[in-house]
Design an enzyme around this catalytic site. Structure first.
Site, PDB file in Angstrom:
ATOM      1  N   TYR A 154       0.839  -1.211   0.000  1.00 41.19           N
ATOM      2  CA  TYR A 154       0.000   0.000   0.000  1.00 41.19           C
ATOM      3  C   TYR A 154       0.873   1.261   0.000  1.00 41.19           C
ATOM      4  CZ  TYR A 154      -3.820   3.149   1.374  1.00 41.19           C
ATOM      5  OH  TYR A 154      -4.756   4.169   1.425  1.00 41.19           O
ATOM      6  N   LYS A 158       0.912   3.962  -2.991  1.00 44.06           N
ATOM      7  CA  LYS A 158       0.436   5.344  -2.813  1.00 44.06           C
ATOM      8  C   LYS A 158       1.567   6.351  -3.075  1.00 44.06           C
ATOM      9  CE  LYS A 158      -3.914   4.565  -1.958  1.00 44.06           C
ATOM     10  NZ  LYS A 158      -4.971   5.040  -2.874  1.00 44.06           N
TER      11      LYS A 158
END
Ligand SMILES: NC(=O)c1ccc[n+]([C@@H]2O[C@H](COP(=O)([O-])OP(=O)(O)OC[C@H]3O[C@@H](n4cnc5c(N)ncnc54)[C@H](O)[C@@H]3O)[C@@H](O)[C@H]2O)c1
Length: 252
Positions: A154, A158
């Site tokens: 993640y 991002k």
């Protein structure tokens, strides 16, 4: 009405932040294509917009798939009559370290969080350029700007969203297309509750910890939506390539 006459695509439009933004876009006068893997929930959001007198279409799609993205863009263009605004917001999280993450999970997170934005831009930028411009907003995260624990895929994805946004802004600014990222802190949505489940943590304790920041509370989806409306609208006409943090001071 800050988005009067605009035609907008919202991915992950059935989820917490996506739903709030779809409703906010419609309230500001935009026609909205609500795109989500969850067909029924996307339809419910489109129905809610129509019931309030707005214009909306629901499109079931997996944003990591190029054929699905091509269908989304074609359908939105046909049903709404153009595309002025795209909110690339669909996202997933896996709360695991590098050692615990399978290659398949890594690829899935990058497929939904990163490849989907590349695919959407690949197919929507020519349409916006031909129309003289547009606004694209990508959902990053505070964890795209700093690291976080047990979320390796993640955090990496991002970080990619934030920098891909800058690169897109550089390439397509001359065509009148602005591209910005909105970077939320902990927002009260299904994703946050799912994180507590993934980590095997007590939900109340997890949510209380999420509130630990200067403003002493989690964010509400409508507070992210308000920032996205601004980035989508002409009120932010000189803003491109920026990473707007909306997190109650969490990473301050
Ligand atoms: N909630 C938070 O605290 C928080 C913080 C920072 C960033 N974000 C980001 O905000 C965005 C929205 O998250 P949310 O909190 O509203 O989560 P959510 O889980 O409520 O909503 C996500 C939506 O995306 C949809 N989706 C997932 N995979 C998809 C796919 N392959 N194709 C199409 N749709 C798909 C889901 O069905 C869901 O409706 C995500 O990108 C997330 O990473 C959330």
């Amino acid at each position: 009405m800050r988005l009067e006459g605009k035609k907008a695509i919202v991915t992950g439009g059935a989820g917490g932040i996506g739903r709030a933004t779809s409703l906010a876009f419609a309230a500001e006068g935009a026609s909205v294509a609500v795109v989500d893997l969850n067909a029924d929930a996307a339809q419910a959001v489109a129905d809610e917009i129509r019931a309030a007198g707005g214009t909306a279409v629901a499109i079931a799609a997996d944003v990591s798939s190029e054929p699905d993205i091509e269908r989304v863009v074609a359908t939105a263009q046909q049903e709404l009559g153009g595309i002025d605004v795209v909110f690339n917001n669909a996202g997933i999280i896996r709360r695991t370290t590098a050692v615990e993450t399978s290659v398949e999970e890594w690829d899935r997170v990058f497929g939904v969080n990163v490849r989907a934005i590349f695919l959407m831009c690949k197919h929507v930028v020519p349409i916006m350029a031909a129309a003289g411009g547009g606004s694209i907003v990508n959902t990053g995260s505070g964890w795209g700007l700093k690291g976080g624990g047990q979320a390796i895929s993640y955090c990496a994805s991002k970080g990619a969203v934030v920098n891909m946004t800058r690169a897109l802004a550089i390439d397509h600014g001359p065509q009148g297309i602005r591209v910005n990222s909105v970077n939320p802190g902990d927002v009260d949505t299904g994703m946050l509750r799912d994180e507590a489940r993934q980590l095997g943590q007590d939900q109340a304790g997890f949510l209380a910890e999420a509130a630990e920041r200067p403003l002493n509370r989690m964010g509400q989806p409508s507070e992210i939506a308000a920032a996205v409306v601004w980035l989508a609208s002409d009120d932010s006409s000189y803003v491109t390539g920026s990473a707007l943090v909306v997190d109650g001071g969490g990473i301050a």
